[in-house]
Design an enzyme around this catalytic site. Structure first.
Site, PDB file in Angstrom:
ATOM      1  N   LYS A  14      37.793  53.803  34.477  1.00  0.00           N
ATOM      2  CA  LYS A  14      38.277  52.751  35.381  1.00  0.00           C
ATOM      3  C   LYS A  14      38.739  53.389  36.708  1.00  0.00           C
ATOM      4  O   LYS A  14      38.399  54.516  36.999  1.00  0.00           O
ATOM      5  CB  LYS A  14      39.388  51.955  34.701  1.00  0.00           C
ATOM      6  N   ASP A  66      41.287  45.273  30.859  1.00  0.00           N
ATOM      7  CA  ASP A  66      42.154  45.566  32.009  1.00  0.00           C
ATOM      8  C   ASP A  66      43.645  45.395  31.669  1.00  0.00           C
ATOM      9  O   ASP A  66      44.507  45.753  32.469  1.00  0.00           O
ATOM     10  CB  ASP A  66      41.778  44.663  33.195  1.00  0.00           C
ATOM     11  N   SER A 108      29.986  46.443  28.293  1.00  0.00           N
ATOM     12  CA  SER A 108      30.394  46.322  29.691  1.00  0.00           C
ATOM     13  C   SER A 108      29.831  45.053  30.302  1.00  0.00           C
ATOM     14  O   SER A 108      28.618  44.846  30.334  1.00  0.00           O
ATOM     15  CB  SER A 108      29.905  47.539  30.483  1.00  0.00           C
ATOM     16  N   LYS A 125      39.549  37.809  40.257  1.00  0.00           N
ATOM     17  CA  LYS A 125      38.758  38.805  40.989  1.00  0.00           C
ATOM     18  C   LYS A 125      37.310  38.815  40.506  1.00  0.00           C
ATOM     19  O   LYS A 125      36.378  38.818  41.315  1.00  0.00           O
ATOM     20  CB  LYS A 125      39.402  40.188  40.807  1.00  0.00           C
ATOM     21  N   SER A 126      37.107  38.835  39.203  1.00  0.00           N
ATOM     22  CA  SER A 126      35.732  38.885  38.665  1.00  0.00           C
ATOM     23  C   SER A 126      34.926  37.674  39.111  1.00  0.00           C
ATOM     24  O   SER A 126      33.757  37.797  39.493  1.00  0.00           O
ATOM     25  CB  SER A 126      35.767  38.898  37.136  1.00  0.00           C
ATOM     26  N   ARG A 162      42.405  55.781  32.756  1.00  0.00           N
ATOM     27  CA  ARG A 162      43.598  55.014  32.361  1.00  0.00           C
ATOM     28  C   ARG A 162      44.174  55.422  31.017  1.00  0.00           C
ATOM     29  O   ARG A 162      45.269  54.975  30.681  1.00  0.00           O
ATOM     30  CB  ARG A 162      43.314  53.511  32.407  1.00  0.00           C
ATOM     31  N   ARG A 173      31.576  37.321  41.824  1.00  0.00           N
ATOM     32  CA  ARG A 173      30.340  36.648  41.402  1.00  0.00           C
ATOM     33  C   ARG A 173      30.036  35.441  42.270  1.00  0.00           C
ATOM     34  O   ARG A 173      28.869  35.165  42.595  1.00  0.00           O
ATOM     35  CB  ARG A 173      30.445  36.252  39.930  1.00  0.00           C
ATOM     36  N   GLY A 180      34.371  48.422  41.894  1.00  0.00           N
ATOM     37  CA  GLY A 180      33.454  48.804  40.824  1.00  0.00           C
ATOM     38  C   GLY A 180      32.521  47.665  40.435  1.00  0.00           C
ATOM     39  O   GLY A 180      31.353  47.883  40.106  1.00  0.00           O
TER      40      GLY A 180
HETATM   41  C1  S3P Z   1      34.663  43.465  35.234  1.00  0.00           C
HETATM   42  C2  S3P Z   1      34.395  43.972  33.995  1.00  0.00           C
HETATM   43  C3  S3P Z   1      35.215  45.007  33.351  1.00  0.00           C
HETATM   44  C4  S3P Z   1      36.581  45.149  34.003  1.00  0.00           C
HETATM   45  C5  S3P Z   1      36.526  45.120  35.498  1.00  0.00           C
HETATM   46  C6  S3P Z   1      35.852  43.871  36.003  1.00  0.00           C
HETATM   47  C7  S3P Z   1      33.745  42.460  35.788  1.00  0.00           C
HETATM   48  O1  S3P Z   1      34.494  46.200  33.437  1.00  0.00           O
HETATM   49  O2  S3P Z   1      37.216  46.318  33.576  1.00  0.00           O
HETATM   50  O3  S3P Z   1      37.840  45.179  36.024  1.00  0.00           O
HETATM   51  O4  S3P Z   1      34.120  41.762  36.729  1.00  0.00           O
HETATM   52  O5  S3P Z   1      32.633  42.345  35.247  1.00  0.00           O
HETATM   53  P1  S3P Z   1      33.412  46.558  32.302  1.00  0.00           P
HETATM   54  O6  S3P Z   1      33.019  45.313  31.620  1.00  0.00           O
HETATM   55  O7  S3P Z   1      32.252  47.167  32.976  1.00  0.00           O
HETATM   56  O8  S3P Z   1      34.142  47.468  31.379  1.00  0.00           O
END
Ligand code: S3P
Length: 449
Positions: A364, A337, A178, A20-21, A368, A25, A105
């Site tokens: 989150k 996560d 983060s 997903k991340s 959580r 991107r 998010g």
């Molecule tokens: C993410 C970073 C994390 C993670 C989120 C996805 C990302 O958040 O919890 O599910 O894709 O950069 P943070 O790094 O802001 O805590």
């Protein structure tokens, strides 16, 4: 309600859905390029569809080329608008462009970095009820330091309003570890005058740096000091320089370790299990859970393929006895996560497993710390919340009962795995939340039973 009965062993092979991340991107940074990028295996989930909608709202083109080789993905061609495209295309006679981030998010925190540095234009980012509770002051503050014009509700919540401005590079020491904040500042740095530096208090996922470097940005990472005993990696400072353009080509999205983690943990706690997960991302900044599982004595083997932009490989997990462990703040971002799963593992381990320095869990998709502790306690766990984590004492497993996912995808999947490993089964309310990150979760899980 979806019922997950106590199950026999989980057995078989599985490929998790795409990461997903990295998908977020690939689409966003792909839209910053001039030309067309090929994304192989883009995650086809609710969250990552929100990013494609945002790309279109900004003027990028998304062509769906069809299902990808592996499960849960689609192949895309994304035609970018260039780094300065959002400003250049903004119609000054119209109102601010509305971008609906849905429940995503990552989109909410990354996109402002790109938009803030457009010399002109106006955008409003908003989303669903849950997104409206996610703090955005964490990105508004560094962006303002760079010269951005950003407003948010009550100073900290979406909607987030941005007016394109000229930015200057800053040296930013993040108060929280983060990856989303880091990525936001780095994207803004592509448009800012001078160098932009971000220092992490603890290592966080580095997909943004990897993709930007692969596509021609001048980005470098220094390791500042090593935290020797606590399981984390070195503290890093990332420097990025203003760029004229990015040149993208191809991104191959590996399987999502965070999705695979549910099956890994299921195999570890359901008696007699043996599950092999192939094609999964093994980026070292994502796989903190493997270190935690190793300390707990879990029977896990990893087979890594030679690294390209992102490492990937296969993981074999088998059921076995577990010992309690401690997870400290330095290690938290590497497993952020997966910490709900650490709570579940703790129910099956000998001794008391303690997670600390994880206050971020409260911000989150749900709080959580509260939802995991209350959820597992209702299933019979001996678990207590602390301000910044939880402590769980193994009591030979879990009784079972019912768990409300509270519209949090990872809580829904946690309930399902807990059900299979429990004595009486678990009814999960709101299982459909899983589709935010893992649309085929239930089918994949049932195929292993
Ligand atoms: C993410 C970073 C994390 C993670 C989120 C996805 C990302 O958040 O919890 O599910 O894709 O950069 P943070 O790094 O802001 O805590």
């Amino acid at each position: 309600m979806t019922r997950f009965d106590p199950s026999g062993p989980l057995r078989g092979d599985l490929r998790p859905p795409p990461d997903k991340s990295i998908s977020h991107r690939a689409a966003l940074i792909g839209t910053m390029t001039e030309g067309t990028v090929e994304v192989t295996g883009y995650l086809d989930s609710a969250d990552t569809r929100s990013t494609l909608d945002a790309v279109r709202a900004l003027g990028g083109q998304v062509e769906d080329v069809g299902p990808s080789d592996g499960p849960g993905g689609i192949d895309l061609h994304i035609t970018g608008i260039g780094l300065r495209g959002p400003g250049e295309r903004f119609d000054a006679t119209r109102e601010a462009v509305a971008v609906d981030v849905g429940n995503a998010g990552t989109l909410l925190r990354l996109l402002p970095g790109w938009l803030a540095g457009q010399g002109t234009g106006a955008w409003v980012l908003d989303g669903d009820d849950s997104i409206r509770r996610r703090p955005v002051d964490r990105v508004a503050e560094p962006l303002r330091e760079m010269g951005a014009k950003v407003e948010c509700r009550d100073g900290r919540l979406p909607p987030l309003e941005l007016i394109g401005a000229s930015l200057r590079g800053i040296s930013y020491r993040m108060p929280i570890a983060s990856a989303q904040v880091k990525s936001c500042v780095l994207l803004a740095g592509l448009l800012a005058e001078g160098d932009t530096q971000v220092t992490e208090p603890a290592p966080t996922r580095d997909h943004t740096e990897r993709l930007l470097a692969a596509w021609g940005a001048d980005v470098s990472t220094e390791e500042l000091r090593t935290l020797p005993t606590l399981g984390g990696g070195p503290v890093r400072r990332i420097t990025i320089r203003r760029a004229e353009r990015l040149t993208g080509a191809v991104v191959q999205v590996p399987g999502d370790f965070s999705s695979a983690a549910f099956m890994l943990v299921g195999a570890t706690i359901v008696e007699g299990s043996r599950v092999r997960i192939a094609g999964v991302g093994l980026n070292p900044t994502r796989i903190g859970l493997l270190g935690i599982l190793h300390r707990m004595g879990a029977a896990i083997e990893v087979d890594e393929h030679p690294e390209s932009v992102e490492a990937s490989g296969a993981i074999l997990a088998r059921h076995g006895p577990l010992e309690a462990t401690r997870v400290h703040g330095e290690e938290v971002p590497l497993a952020i996560d997966e910490l709900p799963l650490v709570a579940l593992l703790g129910c099956f381990a000998e001794g008391t497993t303690v997670v600390s320095g994880a206050e971020e869990l409260r911000h989150k998709e749900s709080d959580r710390i509260a939802t995991v502790v209350d959820g597992l306690a209702a299933l019979g766990a001996d678990i207590e919340a602390t301000e910044d984590g939880f402590a769980v004492t193994g009591a030979g497993g879990l009784r079972g009962g019912s768990l409300d996912a509270q519209r949090d995808h990872r809580l829904a999947m946690l309930g399902a795995i807990a059900g299979l490993a429990s004595r009486e089964g678990v009814d999960v309310a709101g299982m459909d939340a899983a589709a935010v990150s893992y649309p085929g979760f239930e089918a994949d899980l049932r195929a292993l039973i």
